[in-house]
Design a protein around this motif. Sequence first.
Motif, PDB file in Angstrom:
ATOM      1  N   ILE A 217       0.840  -1.206   0.000  1.00 38.52           N
ATOM      2  CA  ILE A 217       0.000   0.000   0.000  1.00 38.52           C
ATOM      3  C   ILE A 217       0.876   1.258   0.000  1.00 38.52           C
ATOM      4  N   VAL A 218       1.953   1.239   0.772  1.00 37.68           N
ATOM      5  CA  VAL A 218       2.881   2.382   0.775  1.00 37.68           C
ATOM      6  C   VAL A 218       3.512   2.556  -0.607  1.00 37.68           C
ATOM      7  N   MET A 219       3.901   1.434  -1.233  1.00 36.83           N
ATOM      8  CA  MET A 219       4.497   1.495  -2.578  1.00 36.83           C
ATOM      9  C   MET A 219       3.497   2.055  -3.590  1.00 36.83           C
ATOM     10  N   ALA A 220       2.248   1.580  -3.492  1.00 34.21           N
ATOM     11  CA  ALA A 220       1.213   2.019  -4.427  1.00 34.21           C
ATOM     12  C   ALA A 220       0.941   3.515  -4.254  1.00 34.21           C
ATOM     13  N   GLU A 221       0.919   3.963  -3.011  1.00 36.29           N
ATOM     14  CA  GLU A 221       0.716   5.393  -2.747  1.00 36.29           C
ATOM     15  C   GLU A 221       1.869   6.202  -3.330  1.00 36.29           C
ATOM     16  N   ALA A 222       3.083   5.733  -3.102  1.00 34.91           N
ATOM     17  CA  ALA A 222       4.273   6.452  -3.593  1.00 34.91           C
ATOM     18  C   ALA A 222       4.276   6.536  -5.120  1.00 34.91           C
ATOM     19  N   ALA A 223       3.765   5.479  -5.766  1.00 31.02           N
ATOM     20  CA  ALA A 223       3.751   5.445  -7.230  1.00 31.02           C
ATOM     21  C   ALA A 223       2.538   6.182  -7.809  1.00 31.02           C
ATOM     22  N   GLY A 224       1.655   6.647  -6.925  1.00 27.93           N
ATOM     23  CA  GLY A 224       0.466   7.340  -7.386  1.00 27.93           C
ATOM     24  C   GLY A 224      -0.558   6.418  -8.024  1.00 27.93           C
ATOM     25  N   TYR A 225      -0.489   5.143  -7.666  1.00 28.99           N
ATOM     26  CA  TYR A 225      -1.448   4.182  -8.211  1.00 28.99           C
ATOM     27  C   TYR A 225      -2.807   4.415  -7.556  1.00 28.99           C
ATOM     28  N   SER A 226      -3.842   4.519  -8.393  1.00 33.94           N
ATOM     29  CA  SER A 226      -5.118   5.032  -7.876  1.00 33.94           C
ATOM     30  C   SER A 226      -5.961   4.004  -7.112  1.00 33.94           C
TER      31      SER A 226
END
Length: 170
Positions: A119-128
């Motif tokens: 979830i942290v990685m997805a947030e950092a990558a701007g994944y919606s």
Amino acid sequence: MTSSSAIRDILVAGLHNTHALEMEALQIMNRQVERLQNYPELEQALRAHIHETEQQRQRLEEAMSELQTSPSTIKQAIFGLMGNVAAVAHTPAKDEILKNMFANHAFENYEVAAYKALIVMAEAAGYSKITGFQQSLREEEAMAQKMKDMVEPITRKYISLEQRETTASH
Ligand SMILES: [Fe+2]
């Protein structure tokens, strides 16, 4: 490499690792459910979680196809091989149920950590679409808690079943 493509690569690796983890989870649980006639509470919990895990796997595959990467078959093959070797090498011991409980407890907590990181990685990558991963995290947390709560009752049941068997054979 721009920093945004580095972050995307981190997310892609995270998705692959978590996907391989869920494949391993399915193997571990499917192997157990067939041998739990004496422990219906655990069997029921595992069957329900197998169903959840299929959906978690789907969420990961959707994210992968959106990021245009597909599940790593090589990694899957390695995990699968290890799983099968372990199954062959393991002659079921009497206290197999206890070892499985410890392994389930450890595995679900490992998955909780993996989804928190994802979830942290997805947030950092701007994944919606992280709400799906948040849903998976809640499911893993609930299963981890369930496994934790079952350690003591399952151990008591194991003791009483063993006692009955010893009494019957004397
Ligand atoms: Fe899980």
